[in-house]
Design an enzyme around this catalytic site. Structure first.
Site, PDB file in Angstrom:
ATOM      1  N   ARG A   1       0.814  -1.228   0.000  1.00 56.07           N
ATOM      2  CA  ARG A   1       0.000   0.000   0.000  1.00 56.07           C
ATOM      3  C   ARG A   1       0.844   1.273   0.000  1.00 56.07           C
ATOM      4  O   ARG A   1       0.336   2.365  -0.190  1.00 56.07           O
ATOM      5  CB  ARG A   1      -0.961  -0.029   1.208  1.00 56.07           C
ATOM      6  CG  ARG A   1      -2.102  -1.013   1.033  1.00 56.07           C
ATOM      7  CD  ARG A   1      -2.820  -1.306   2.348  1.00 56.07           C
ATOM      8  NE  ARG A   1      -2.081  -2.266   3.170  1.00 56.07           N
ATOM      9  CZ  ARG A   1      -2.498  -2.708   4.354  1.00 56.07           C
ATOM     10  NH1 ARG A   1      -3.625  -2.269   4.870  1.00 56.07           N
ATOM     11  NH2 ARG A   1      -1.781  -3.590   5.034  1.00 56.07           N
TER      12      ARG A   1
ATOM     13  N   THR B   1       2.449 -13.010   8.957  1.00 56.37           N
ATOM     14  CA  THR B   1       3.152 -12.583  10.176  1.00 56.37           C
ATOM     15  C   THR B   1       3.524 -13.772  11.066  1.00 56.37           C
ATOM     16  O   THR B   1       4.544 -13.741  11.757  1.00 56.37           O
ATOM     17  CB  THR B   1       2.277 -11.594  10.973  1.00 56.37           C
ATOM     18  OG1 THR B   1       0.943 -12.118  11.086  1.00 56.37           O
ATOM     19  CG2 THR B   1       2.187 -10.250  10.284  1.00 56.37           C
TER      20      THR B   1
ATOM     21  N   ASN C   1       0.536   2.069   6.917  1.00 56.68           N
ATOM     22  CA  ASN C   1       0.330   1.213   5.752  1.00 56.68           C
ATOM     23  C   ASN C   1       0.432   1.973   4.441  1.00 56.68           C
ATOM     24  O   ASN C   1       0.628   1.374   3.398  1.00 56.68           O
ATOM     25  CB  ASN C   1      -1.030   0.516   5.845  1.00 56.68           C
ATOM     26  CG  ASN C   1      -1.060  -0.480   6.999  1.00 56.68           C
ATOM     27  OD1 ASN C   1      -0.175  -1.319   7.118  1.00 56.68           O
ATOM     28  ND2 ASN C   1      -2.038  -0.352   7.867  1.00 56.68           N
TER      29      ASN C   1
ATOM     30  N   ASN D   1      40.983  23.423  -7.140  1.00 59.83           N
ATOM     31  CA  ASN D   1      41.468  22.183  -6.515  1.00 59.83           C
ATOM     32  C   ASN D   1      41.406  20.984  -7.443  1.00 59.83           C
ATOM     33  O   ASN D   1      41.879  19.921  -7.098  1.00 59.83           O
ATOM     34  CB  ASN D   1      40.667  21.901  -5.236  1.00 59.83           C
ATOM     35  CG  ASN D   1      39.174  21.746  -5.515  1.00 59.83           C
ATOM     36  OD1 ASN D   1      38.666  22.318  -6.471  1.00 59.83           O
ATOM     37  ND2 ASN D   1      38.492  20.983  -4.692  1.00 59.83           N
TER      38      ASN D   1
ATOM     39  N   SER E   1      41.044  40.350  -3.530  1.00 57.39           N
ATOM     40  CA  SER E   1      39.814  39.940  -4.190  1.00 57.39           C
ATOM     41  C   SER E   1      40.078  39.299  -5.543  1.00 57.39           C
ATOM     42  O   SER E   1      41.020  39.654  -6.248  1.00 57.39           O
ATOM     43  CB  SER E   1      38.908  41.154  -4.403  1.00 57.39           C
ATOM     44  OG  SER E   1      38.487  41.631  -3.142  1.00 57.39           O
TER      45      SER E   1
HETATM   46  C1  UD1 Z   1      -1.396  -6.844  11.425  1.00 53.05           C
HETATM   47  C2  UD1 Z   1      -2.247  -7.806  12.276  1.00 53.05           C
HETATM   48  C3  UD1 Z   1      -3.538  -7.103  12.685  1.00 53.05           C
HETATM   49  C4  UD1 Z   1      -3.209  -5.824  13.433  1.00 53.05           C
HETATM   50  C5  UD1 Z   1      -2.260  -4.927  12.630  1.00 53.05           C
HETATM   51  C6  UD1 Z   1      -1.782  -3.782  13.498  1.00 53.05           C
HETATM   52  C7  UD1 Z   1      -1.758 -10.063  11.423  1.00 53.05           C
HETATM   53  C8  UD1 Z   1      -2.256 -11.211  10.631  1.00 53.05           C
HETATM   54  N1  UD1 Z   1      -2.545  -9.001  11.491  1.00 53.05           N
HETATM   55  O1  UD1 Z   1      -2.149  -6.573  10.247  1.00 53.05           O
HETATM   56  O2  UD1 Z   1      -4.298  -7.954  13.533  1.00 53.05           O
HETATM   57  O3  UD1 Z   1      -4.425  -5.125  13.738  1.00 53.05           O
HETATM   58  O4  UD1 Z   1      -1.114  -5.665  12.185  1.00 53.05           O
HETATM   59  O5  UD1 Z   1      -1.026  -2.864  12.776  1.00 53.05           O
HETATM   60  O6  UD1 Z   1      -0.694 -10.165  11.995  1.00 53.05           O
HETATM   61  N2  UD1 Z   1       5.389  -8.989   7.805  1.00 53.05           N
HETATM   62  C9  UD1 Z   1       6.446  -9.883   7.670  1.00 53.05           C
HETATM   63  N3  UD1 Z   1       6.269 -11.013   6.922  1.00 53.05           N
HETATM   64  C10 UD1 Z   1       5.101 -11.312   6.322  1.00 53.05           C
HETATM   65  C11 UD1 Z   1       4.016 -10.416   6.472  1.00 53.05           C
HETATM   66  C12 UD1 Z   1       4.204  -9.260   7.218  1.00 53.05           C
HETATM   67  O7  UD1 Z   1       7.534  -9.655   8.211  1.00 53.05           O
HETATM   68  O8  UD1 Z   1       5.023 -12.369   5.678  1.00 53.05           O
HETATM   69  C13 UD1 Z   1       5.595  -7.759   8.577  1.00 53.05           C
HETATM   70  C14 UD1 Z   1       5.371  -6.503   7.763  1.00 53.05           C
HETATM   71  O9  UD1 Z   1       6.585  -6.058   7.169  1.00 53.05           O
HETATM   72  C15 UD1 Z   1       4.845  -5.514   8.791  1.00 53.05           C
HETATM   73  C16 UD1 Z   1       4.201  -6.383   9.855  1.00 53.05           C
HETATM   74  O10 UD1 Z   1       4.631  -7.703   9.607  1.00 53.05           O
HETATM   75  O11 UD1 Z   1       5.876  -4.745   9.379  1.00 53.05           O
HETATM   76  C17 UD1 Z   1       2.678  -6.331   9.786  1.00 53.05           C
HETATM   77  O12 UD1 Z   1       2.267  -6.726   8.508  1.00 53.05           O
HETATM   78  P1  UD1 Z   1       1.035  -6.048   7.783  1.00 53.05           P
HETATM   79  O13 UD1 Z   1       0.836  -6.726   6.488  1.00 53.05           O
HETATM   80  O14 UD1 Z   1       1.165  -4.578   7.787  1.00 53.05           O
HETATM   81  O15 UD1 Z   1      -0.153  -6.508   8.782  1.00 53.05           O
HETATM   82  P2  UD1 Z   1      -1.559  -5.806   8.948  1.00 53.05           P
HETATM   83  O16 UD1 Z   1      -2.422  -6.161   7.804  1.00 53.05           O
HETATM   84  O17 UD1 Z   1      -1.399  -4.370   9.248  1.00 53.05           O
HETATM   85 CA    CA Z   2       0.294  -2.968   9.186  1.00 58.01          CA
END
Ligand code: UD1
Ligand code: CA
Length: 457
Positions: A17, A82, A231, A390, A409
């Site tokens: 995003r 995550t 995001n 230089n 100057s």
């Molecule tokens: C996540 C939470 C959501 C919470 C929100 C808060 C999950 C499934 N959902 O959603 O419940 O309300 O954060 O901000 O966890 N990342 C990785 N590897 C991956 C996917 C993501 O390292 O495979 C990292 C991303 O870089 C990011 C973080 O995890 O820094 C969160 O990922 P993101 O996709 O932003 O999760 P949200 O949809 O915001």
């Molecule tokens: Ca997020």
């Protein structure tokens, strides 16, 4: 500091995003990459050798930030969610025991005290997991918290998986968790991808741990600004503004006058001494340190530089990676870069550029000059329009000017060049040979007068 805590920072995602070729966690707010903020918070909670950043999308670039900060990394080859991100650290982390704290890498405002509060709650309630929540007016996109009758957490429902009724819940998962490490690693393989995104959701660990007989508790934080997740670039700008506002407010409370504070941009690590005055639209960034009783004029940019006390920077100047000692003056419209150094009481004025050049105590170059790759002694006067040549098209060469030299100057000083103490360069000279101390060097065509020349025209 919690000695038996391991912190994992989730930073492996692309951040689609953001619409960017750069990983989301490398975008900056308050002058630092988002992941650097998360690392700073982690360092307030756990020992650095127990902090790990999950890297995936453009792993090398994110790992470089982790390494520079002295913390470890976990490689997540494919971004499968995550939960999968933490799972990728199993080999490195499963033996560590104690607590496993997980921080979302895209939530840069979280403070160590809040994470410590989460750990307190976890310990007090004897839970297998605890998490941070807050109420949001607009919870779009966040995981929703479903509570049990006794107030414990029953589940986290991701936005995409929630029913219309569940979407009305305003309490959200902020993305910060504390797990009992042993329980987490015992059950993490129970994560499945049977959800609309087809990902391994870390949030599913809550239901899994409940089923295994653990309590899950939540710390509800009233000030939701600390939990803002980024995001997209609109949210990035909003968080950046909050951080900048806090920084200038703190500086003002510490005795710095900031004129029109809403217009200045000051990075988090900048330090400014008491009774200094910062003019409107200034940008002071990186590790800049400014002494006491300084004045930074309007629209001035200072990056990674050190200013002593009583320094005066007139408006529209640009100073980077340089040093300005006490009582020196710079500008207006001056530029210092790449290790330029003004010693005590030295002055440079309008349209003077210093590159890798040291200007000695009390020396002056007040108008239109380029001084590069030079050392210039004390009490030297550099006339308007002086240029150190230089660069010969291939190599850079040094110019050394002794103490008490007077450069007339519009002098052209062709490097490499030595000018001895107390020497005098006649205005308009092109100087290509060494000038011994206390001599006068004239390097220009002699003036010719042609009598009776005008009437002939
Ligand atoms: C996540 C939470 C959501 C919470 C929100 C808060 C999950 C499934 N959902 O959603 O419940 O309300 O954060 O901000 O966890 N990342 C990785 N590897 C991956 C996917 C993501 O390292 O495979 C990292 C991303 O870089 C990011 C973080 O995890 O820094 C969160 O990922 P993101 O996709 O932003 O999760 P949200 O949809 O915001
Ligand atoms: Ca997020």
């Amino acid at each position: 500091m919690i000695q038996d805590a391991t912190v994992v920072i989730l930073a492996g995602g692309q951040g689609t995003r953001m619409k960017s070729r750069m990983p989301k966690v490398l975008h900056r707010a308050g002058g630092k990459a988002l992941v650097e903020h998360a690392i700073d918070t982690a360092k307030g909670v756990a020992p650095p050798d127990r902090i790990f950043v999950v890297v995936g999308y453009q792993a090398d670039a994110v790992r470089a930030v982790a390494e520079a900060a002295g913390v470890g990394s976990i490689h997540q080859k494919e971004q499968l969610g995550t939960g999968h991100a933490v799972l990728c650290g199993e080999d490195q982390l499963a033996g560590l025991g104690g607590l496993l704290i997980v921080l979302n890498g895209d939530c840069p405002m979280i403070q160590p005290e809040t994470v410590a509060g989460l750990v307190d709650l976890y310990r007090k309630t004897g839970a297998g997991a605890a998490m941070i929540t807050t109420d949001l007016d607009d919870a779009t996109g966040y995981g929703r918290i479903i509570r049990q009758e006794n107030g414990d957490v029953q589940a986290i429902l991701e936005h995409k998986a929630a029913t219309p009724e569940q979407l009305l819940v305003r309490e959200i998962n902020a993305g910060f968790y504390c797990f009992e490490a042993a329980a987490f690693w015992k059950h993490v393989h129970e994560l499945r991808t049977d959800n609309p995104a087809g990902e391994y959701y870390l949030t599913d660990m809550i239901a899994i741990l409940l089923k295994a007989g653990h309590r899950v508790t939540a710390l509800k934080v009233a000030d939701s600004s600390e939990l803002l997740g980024i995001n997209n670039r609109v949210e990035l700008a909003a968080v950046d503004k909050i951080m900048r506002d806090r920084k200038v407010r703190q500086l003002m409370l510490d005795g710095v006058t900031i004129e029109r504070p809403e217009t200045v941009t000051i990075d988090q690590d900048v330090r400014i001494g008491m009774d200094s005055v910062i003019g409107p639209f200034s940008q002071i960034t990186g590790n800049t340190v400014i002494g006491e009783n300084c004045r930074v004029g309007a629209s001035t940019i200072i990056d990674n530089s050190v200013l002593g006390d009583h320094v005066e920077i007139f408006p529209f100047s640009m100073i980077s990676a340089s040093q300005v000692e006490a009582r020196a003056h710079v500008g207006p419209f001056a530029r210092m870069r790449m290790g330029a150094h003004l010693e005590e009481g030295a002055h440079i004025g309008n349209f003077v550029e210093l590159k890798k050049t040291q200007l000695g105590a009390g020396s002056k170059s007040m108008h239109f000059a380029y001084l590069g790759d030079s050392t210039i002694g004390s009490k030297v006067n550099i006339g308007a329009g002086t240029i150190t040549c230089n660069y010969d098209g291939r190599n850079k060469h040094q110019t050394h000017i002794g103490d008490g030299v007077f450069v007339g100057s519009n002098s052209t000083l062709v490097a490499p060049l030595e000018i001895g103490n107390g020497a005098y360069i006649a205005a308009g000279s092109v100087i290509t040979l060494p000038v011994p101390a206390k001599t006068l060097a004239i390097g220009r065509a002699r003036q010719v007068i042609k009598e009776g020349w005008t009437p002939k025209q």
